[in-house]
Design an enzyme around this catalytic site. Structure first.
Site, PDB file in Angstrom:
ATOM      1  N   GLU A   1      34.903  36.656  47.783  1.00 36.49           N
ATOM      2  CA  GLU A   1      34.267  36.605  46.720  1.00 36.49           C
ATOM      3  C   GLU A   1      34.750  35.950  44.935  1.00 36.49           C
ATOM      4  OE1 GLU A   1      36.330  39.011  43.057  1.00 36.49           O
ATOM      5  OE2 GLU A   1      37.592  39.625  44.598  1.00 36.49           O
TER       6      GLU A   1
ATOM      7  N   LYS B   1      43.906  47.257  43.184  1.00 36.60           N
ATOM      8  CA  LYS B   1      45.363  47.090  42.601  1.00 36.60           C
ATOM      9  C   LYS B   1      46.576  47.697  41.951  1.00 36.60           C
ATOM     10  CE  LYS B   1      41.509  44.491  40.221  1.00 36.60           C
ATOM     11  NZ  LYS B   1      40.708  44.146  41.423  1.00 36.60           N
TER      12      LYS B   1
HETATM   13  N1  PSU Z   1      41.284  40.898  44.086  1.00 39.42           N
HETATM   14  C1  PSU Z   1      42.420  39.958  42.827  1.00 39.42           C
HETATM   15  N2  PSU Z   1      41.676  40.042  41.236  1.00 39.42           N
HETATM   16  C2  PSU Z   1      40.616  40.401  40.666  1.00 39.42           C
HETATM   17  C3  PSU Z   1      39.988  41.454  41.347  1.00 39.42           C
HETATM   18  C4  PSU Z   1      40.515  41.215  42.830  1.00 39.42           C
HETATM   19  O1  PSU Z   1      43.358  39.398  43.240  1.00 39.42           O
HETATM   20  O2  PSU Z   1      40.419  39.285  39.818  1.00 39.42           O
HETATM   21  C5  PSU Z   1      38.808  41.725  40.633  1.00 39.42           C
HETATM   22  C6  PSU Z   1      37.497  41.827  42.340  1.00 39.42           C
HETATM   23  O3  PSU Z   1      36.281  41.037  41.994  1.00 39.42           O
HETATM   24  C7  PSU Z   1      37.336  43.299  41.699  1.00 39.42           C
HETATM   25  C8  PSU Z   1      37.355  43.590  40.339  1.00 39.42           C
HETATM   26  O4  PSU Z   1      36.307  43.714  42.590  1.00 39.42           O
HETATM   27  O5  PSU Z   1      38.426  42.369  40.466  1.00 39.42           O
HETATM   28  C9  PSU Z   1      37.515  44.814  40.387  1.00 39.42           C
HETATM   29  O6  PSU Z   1      36.518  45.138  38.711  1.00 39.42           O
HETATM   30  P1  PSU Z   1      36.642  46.496  38.233  1.00 39.42           P
HETATM   31  O7  PSU Z   1      37.304  47.518  37.847  1.00 39.42           O
HETATM   32  O8  PSU Z   1      36.217  46.304  37.007  1.00 39.42           O
HETATM   33  O9  PSU Z   1      35.600  47.048  39.329  1.00 39.42           O
END
Ligand code: PSU
Ligand code: MN
Length: 301
Positions: free
Chosen positions: A21, A153
């Site tokens: 990504e 996370k």
């Molecule tokens: N993994 C990481 N750091 C990040 C992300 C994933 O180590 O910043 C990103 C990914 O792109 C994931 C996003 O899809 O954070 C999630 O965002 P949200 O909670 O707005 O869906």
């Protein structure tokens, strides 16, 4: 959609490709840590014999296999929007530069025929009100791909996220562990459905999953590498302070996850970024080993 020639060739020849990504590079990590993460992920994939393909929207063009010059622009983070699955069409139509989250990356990767994807930690159910749940879960529930991550996370409600993964029929296999990794730490409280110890086992499970007509992703939960894990106490204090900062600033929507990650970085004096980079590299390496196992089993059949 533009699939880079190198990626197209590899896919049509049945050679292993790992999708990566770009939102983690343009929103999740600061400059210059984002460059280090990117270089280490790419090197890990290549050294295991697979081809890395970064997904993004480049000046309105959905891309699988970001070129070096476009990657340079994305690493500056400037003028690059965060694009989730639902944003893809609008970001493309409006000619934007968009860094794809897990949800959007899965859409592009699957469309190009890529079978394995790596990220750091998926999005999930946030703590506290107002209710906030990542579209990563939605797309994982309907895109058949292998997603390698260090769990969800640690800023999230991990128990609620694990429950949602169950509801959405997204199998979770622990790689060398019985516990759901907690992103910055190995995890010791939420059991995973199954433990596997080899990339070949993951490949076999995915083949069965598809043969049975399942259409969800398989989540491979890979604990962060030993030696860079943060202690539970450090993480919980950092997340608490990050959530406090978030309340004070009033950030909502897409901004929440990047704001929390940045606040955790401040609260840990940068240690969380070191861990994040290490686990991104480790996940990219495991994803490459899995797709190599998947490709060699196809050749045998
Ligand atoms: N993994 C990481 N750091 C990040 C992300 C994933 O180590 O910043 C990103 C990914 O792109 C994931 C996003 O899809 O954070 C999630 O965002 P949200 O909670 O707005 O869906
Ligand atoms: Mn959200």
């Amino acid at each position: 959609m533009l699939v880079a020639a190198e990626i197209e060739d590899a896919i049509s020849a049945g050679r292993p490709v790992v999708a990566l990504e770009s939102s983690v590079l343009a929103q999740g990590l600061p400059v210059p840590a984002n460059r280090e993460a990117c270089e280490r992920m790419i090197h890990a994939v290549v050294s295991e014999g697979a081809v890395p393909a970064i997904t993004a929207i480049v000046r309105g063009q959905p891309v699988v296999g970001l070129s070096d010059s476009d990657l340079e622009r994305f690493l500056t983070r400037e003028g690059v929007s965060k694009v989730a699955a639902r944003d893809l069409a609008a970001a493309a139509t409006l000619g934007m530069d968009g860094a794809t989250t897990v949800s959007a990356s899965l859409v592009l990767a699957a469309r190009a025929g890529v079978k394995v994807f790596a990220t750091g930690g998926i999005g999930g159910v946030h703590r506290d009100a107002p209710f906030d749940e990542s579209a990563d879960l939605t797309e994982l529930s309907r895109i058949p791909i292998i997603c390698v991550c260090a769990g969800a996370k640690a800023i999230l409600d991990l128990r609620a996220t694990a429950e949602r993964l169950e509801t959405l029929s997204i199998p979770v296999v622990g790689f060398g562990t019985d516990w759901l990794p907690e992103f910055y730490s190995e995890g010791d409280s939420i059991p995973v459905g199954f433990r596997v110890d080899s990339p070949e086992q993951v490949a076999r499970i995915f083949e069965q999953h598809l043969a049975l007509g399942m259409s969800s992703a398989i989540l491979v939960a890979n604990p962060p590498p030993e030696g860079c894990r943060l202690s539970k106490e450090v993480i919980s204090a950092a997340v608490r302070s990050a959530l406090g900062e978030l309340q004070a600033t009033g950030v909502t929507g897409k901004g929440v996850t990047p704001a929390l990650l940045a606040a955790v970085e401040r609260a840990t004096g940068g240690d969380s970024v070191t861990t994040n980079i290490a686990l991104l590299e480790s996940n990219a390496r495991l994803a490459a080993r899995i797709v190599v196992a998947l490709s060699s089993s196809k050749k045998k059949r």
